[in-house]
Each structure stands twice: as C-alpha cells, then as structure tokens.
Design a protein around this motif. Sequence first.
Motif, PDB file in Angstrom:
ATOM      1  N   GLY A 212       0.797  -1.207   0.000  1.00  0.00           N
ATOM      2  CA  GLY A 212       0.000   0.000   0.000  1.00  0.00           C
ATOM      3  C   GLY A 212       0.830   1.256   0.000  1.00  0.00           C
ATOM      4  O   GLY A 212       2.043   1.233   0.023  1.00  0.00           O
ATOM      5  N   VAL A 213       0.127   2.363  -0.021  1.00  0.00           N
ATOM      6  CA  VAL A 213       0.807   3.639  -0.108  1.00  0.00           C
ATOM      7  C   VAL A 213       0.972   4.296   1.246  1.00  0.00           C
ATOM      8  O   VAL A 213       2.069   4.614   1.674  1.00  0.00           O
ATOM      9  CB  VAL A 213       0.065   4.569  -1.089  1.00  0.00           C
ATOM     10  CG1 VAL A 213       0.324   4.116  -2.500  1.00  0.00           C
ATOM     11  CG2 VAL A 213      -1.441   4.600  -0.855  1.00  0.00           C
TER      12      VAL A 213
ATOM     13  N   HIS B  66       5.858   1.558  -5.256  1.00  0.00           N
ATOM     14  CA  HIS B  66       4.463   1.260  -4.953  1.00  0.00           C
ATOM     15  C   HIS B  66       3.586   1.512  -6.188  1.00  0.00           C
ATOM     16  O   HIS B  66       3.907   2.362  -7.019  1.00  0.00           O
ATOM     17  CB  HIS B  66       3.988   2.082  -3.759  1.00  0.00           C
ATOM     18  CG  HIS B  66       4.599   1.614  -2.470  1.00  0.00           C
ATOM     19  ND1 HIS B  66       4.691   2.411  -1.343  1.00  0.00           N
ATOM     20  CD2 HIS B  66       5.155   0.422  -2.112  1.00  0.00           C
ATOM     21  CE1 HIS B  66       5.271   1.740  -0.366  1.00  0.00           C
ATOM     22  NE2 HIS B  66       5.562   0.536  -0.815  1.00  0.00           N
ATOM     23  N   PRO B  67       2.488   0.768  -6.325  1.00  0.00           N
ATOM     24  CA  PRO B  67       1.732   0.785  -7.577  1.00  0.00           C
ATOM     25  C   PRO B  67       1.256   2.159  -8.028  1.00  0.00           C
ATOM     26  O   PRO B  67       1.194   2.416  -9.234  1.00  0.00           O
ATOM     27  CB  PRO B  67       0.540  -0.141  -7.272  1.00  0.00           C
ATOM     28  CG  PRO B  67       1.071  -1.090  -6.263  1.00  0.00           C
ATOM     29  CD  PRO B  67       1.989  -0.275  -5.391  1.00  0.00           C
TER      30      PRO B  67
ATOM     31  N   VAL C 188      14.361  -3.230  -8.463  1.00  0.00           N
ATOM     32  CA  VAL C 188      14.447  -4.681  -8.317  1.00  0.00           C
ATOM     33  C   VAL C 188      13.245  -5.222  -7.542  1.00  0.00           C
ATOM     34  O   VAL C 188      12.681  -6.268  -7.894  1.00  0.00           O
ATOM     35  CB  VAL C 188      15.772  -5.071  -7.628  1.00  0.00           C
ATOM     36  CG1 VAL C 188      15.779  -6.533  -7.242  1.00  0.00           C
ATOM     37  CG2 VAL C 188      16.944  -4.762  -8.547  1.00  0.00           C
ATOM     38  N   THR C 189      12.830  -4.507  -6.494  1.00  0.00           N
ATOM     39  CA  THR C 189      11.671  -4.962  -5.725  1.00  0.00           C
ATOM     40  C   THR C 189      10.410  -4.921  -6.573  1.00  0.00           C
ATOM     41  O   THR C 189       9.570  -5.831  -6.511  1.00  0.00           O
ATOM     42  CB  THR C 189      11.493  -4.112  -4.453  1.00  0.00           C
ATOM     43  OG1 THR C 189      12.695  -4.130  -3.691  1.00  0.00           O
ATOM     44  CG2 THR C 189      10.345  -4.646  -3.606  1.00  0.00           C
ATOM     45  N   GLY C 190      10.259  -3.867  -7.369  1.00  0.00           N
ATOM     46  CA  GLY C 190       9.107  -3.796  -8.263  1.00  0.00           C
ATOM     47  C   GLY C 190       9.086  -4.949  -9.249  1.00  0.00           C
ATOM     48  O   GLY C 190       8.036  -5.575  -9.483  1.00  0.00           O
TER      49      GLY C 190
ATOM     50  N   VAL D 249      -0.057  -2.397 -12.199  1.00  0.00           N
ATOM     51  CA  VAL D 249       1.264  -1.977 -12.672  1.00  0.00           C
ATOM     52  C   VAL D 249       1.505  -2.556 -14.059  1.00  0.00           C
ATOM     53  O   VAL D 249       1.458  -3.774 -14.249  1.00  0.00           O
ATOM     54  CB  VAL D 249       2.376  -2.451 -11.707  1.00  0.00           C
ATOM     55  CG1 VAL D 249       3.755  -2.037 -12.223  1.00  0.00           C
ATOM     56  CG2 VAL D 249       2.143  -1.888 -10.312  1.00  0.00           C
ATOM     57  N   SER D 250       1.769  -1.701 -15.033  1.00  0.00           N
ATOM     58  CA  SER D 250       2.151  -2.176 -16.363  1.00  0.00           C
ATOM     59  C   SER D 250       3.566  -2.743 -16.299  1.00  0.00           C
ATOM     60  O   SER D 250       4.348  -2.375 -15.419  1.00  0.00           O
ATOM     61  CB  SER D 250       2.077  -1.035 -17.380  1.00  0.00           C
ATOM     62  OG  SER D 250       2.965   0.016 -17.032  1.00  0.00           O
ATOM     63  N   PRO D 251       3.915  -3.658 -17.206  1.00  0.00           N
ATOM     64  CA  PRO D 251       5.266  -4.243 -17.156  1.00  0.00           C
ATOM     65  C   PRO D 251       6.348  -3.168 -17.185  1.00  0.00           C
ATOM     66  O   PRO D 251       6.296  -2.229 -17.978  1.00  0.00           O
ATOM     67  CB  PRO D 251       5.311  -5.109 -18.419  1.00  0.00           C
ATOM     68  CG  PRO D 251       3.883  -5.457 -18.682  1.00  0.00           C
ATOM     69  CD  PRO D 251       3.090  -4.251 -18.274  1.00  0.00           C
ATOM     70  N   LEU D 252       7.318  -3.304 -16.279  1.00  0.00           N
ATOM     71  CA  LEU D 252       8.403  -2.332 -16.221  1.00  0.00           C
ATOM     72  C   LEU D 252       9.394  -2.573 -17.353  1.00  0.00           C
ATOM     73  O   LEU D 252       9.544  -3.701 -17.832  1.00  0.00           O
ATOM     74  CB  LEU D 252       9.129  -2.442 -14.882  1.00  0.00           C
ATOM     75  CG  LEU D 252       8.380  -1.938 -13.649  1.00  0.00           C
ATOM     76  CD1 LEU D 252       9.172  -2.261 -12.383  1.00  0.00           C
ATOM     77  CD2 LEU D 252       8.111  -0.448 -13.734  1.00  0.00           C
ATOM     78  N   PRO D 253      10.089  -1.522 -17.785  1.00  0.00           N
ATOM     79  CA  PRO D 253      11.148  -1.728 -18.773  1.00  0.00           C
ATOM     80  C   PRO D 253      12.165  -2.745 -18.268  1.00  0.00           C
ATOM     81  O   PRO D 253      12.391  -2.873 -17.063  1.00  0.00           O
ATOM     82  CB  PRO D 253      11.776  -0.333 -18.914  1.00  0.00           C
ATOM     83  CG  PRO D 253      10.703   0.615 -18.476  1.00  0.00           C
ATOM     84  CD  PRO D 253       9.934  -0.105 -17.404  1.00  0.00           C
TER      85      PRO D 253
END
Length: 363
Positions: A4-5, A103-104, A129-131, A174-178
């Motif tokens: 969460g935020v 966070h999202p 890395v955590t994301g 969350v959209s895929p990260l680069p």
Amino acid sequence: MAVGVVTAEIGEGAPGTRGLTYPFDEPPEFGEAVAVAPGVLWMRLSMPIALSHINVYAVEDGDGWALIDTGLNIPDSRDRWDALLAGPLGGRSVTRVICTHMHPDHIGLAGWLCQRFGVGLTMTRLEYVTGRMLLADTGQPAPEAGAVHYRAAGWDEAQIETYRREYGQFGRAVSPLPSGYTRMREGDRISIGGQDWRVVVGEGHSPEHACLWREADGVVLGGDQILPKISSNVSVWPTEPEADPLGDWLASLERMKAVFPDDVLVLPSHGEPFRGVHTRLDALIRGHMTALKRLEKTLREPRRAVDVFGALFARPVGDGVRGMATGEALAHLNYLLQRGRISRTRDADGVYWWTMINEGEAA
C-alpha cells in the motif's frame, strides 16, 4: 493492493500540521496543471480507494518534460494522462520517467509511458528490483511462508484464505516495467533542464525511496517520504518478517532534518505542497514515539499483533486494510523487540504473543 501507499485509511488523520504553510489555494482539477516552481507543474490523478488521488509532477527538460511518478495502471489514469499531455503539457514529448519508489500508484504507468515515448526509466536500484520481483509474483500461488506469517500475527483461517486468494495482485495495477533502467543513488545529482536535482534517499516506507531536491531554489519532490497530513505506511511483510522498517524510517526522518533547510517547498505525492519541513518531520517522529508508548502500555498483558490495532490506529481496521495494519503493527512490535523492550513467544498454534519486559527482567 497488498503493497500500500499510506495509512490514510487507518492512521491518525492530520497530527502535527500546525506550523505548516500551504502556498497554493487550490489543488489542480483532474486534467489541469498548476505551476508550483519555475519549470515544475503539479497534476493529480485519481485512485479508486479511500486515498482518492496521487500528485504527479512534470519538470521542464529541454524541449520536453521529465515526469515524476505515474499513477495506477487503470483506464482512468491513462485517459487523464492523454488529456494532460495534449493540454497543460502542450503536446511536448516526454524525455524520461522518474519514479520515487515502487508502490503501484507511483510506478503503475511507468512502463506504459516509457514504451509510448521510447524513453528510459530512472529509479533507485532496490526500488526497481523490488518492483520487478513483485511483478514476477503476479498470478503465482501464495507461498506457505506468508500463511505462517499471518497466522503468527493472529489471523484466523478465513483471513489467511483471503490472503491466499488475493496474493500476486501487484501486477493488476502496474504495467510491465522496462527491462532496464537508469540507477539513481543517495547524493547523486541529476540534471533536468540544465538544473541539478540532488537525490536524498529514505528508508522504511519502501526500501530505497528517492526524494529529489533542487538546491538552487529549495524545491523538494518528496514522494511519500514527507506527507503533510497523513503518515506513510511503515510495514513488515512476509518476505522479511524480522525487519525493522520503523527503525529505518525514524533514522531517515532524523537525517532529513539535518539535510533539508526548513524553508524548502515540499511537493508531496498526496496532499498539498507545503513549507515547514522540520515541523512536519518532528511531528511524524513524535507520532510514532507516542504510538510506541501506547503500545507498551497495551503489552502489559500478552497480546497478538492483531490485538494492538487499537493502540496504533485511530479508526477501526477493516478487511481492506488488514494487511497494511498488520504490517504496521509488526513494524512497531519488531522495533521494541529489537531494542530489548518486549519479548515474544510462539504458542502451539504458531501464534506470536508479545509482552513488555519489566525492568527487573531486563536487568
């Protein structure tokens, strides 16, 4: 949304806001932007939770804009970005995307924006890395270690089954990260539009949260590190059950008092831009110290983590925030445990019971 935020839904409202000044009369309407400093625009995106918005910022960067944080990966946020890019941002290109943490609501549309404009993502290493790790968990079955963790906190079997059912939902927002990123570190100076922004890292709310400080005119892009009216969530999660994030958080707040002059303009991710950062940092520290004192009184008798919510939160804890509330309770309990002020025992059912250590026992 398991990660969460903030604790807006369960926290103590707006303690410690006296002494703050708010230079801007009204926040931007959705689809509008407010100039808050030379070359810096403040915008808002909506969120379908009790915390109804996130502030995002655009900083002039040559012929385009560097974007700071991105909102959730939901259709409404994408539509609002379309309106902002065509309207207040004048159809100019995006030069880069910078995320304060993973966070999202901060990285949700980072991948979408990077792909759309063919630009890179800038984050600290632990946040990136955590994301990526949490995205990899999307759709996976819940590990048994998580069930053990929440059973130890006092959750019943129905609540643990809900955890299992809802596990791995990070990727829904969350959209895929680069696949690659540009790293920023404590003390780095990032040039945006020919002006330097110093990276100031905090811990506790997230692993390596980055604030950006334009020292030339005292503007701080504060993310969730320093919010004016609510407290950021500081939690222990099943991935690191013995962590001391509250100790990290308090140390970060103390350090930022020494780093930031009191007259900086803080541009937070939630709430309104404000001045009076030392007052706010003191209030955040004082709030946790007060909560720890209440917790110690509660622990005169053995308690489970779920039994101490009343000592920490001003409002009842509903199912929607039970995970964050449990994480925050464990952060306070671990803080006291690691400083030798309480003890912890596990019963035959795998439940932890926490108790104050009286002075005679401590000796």
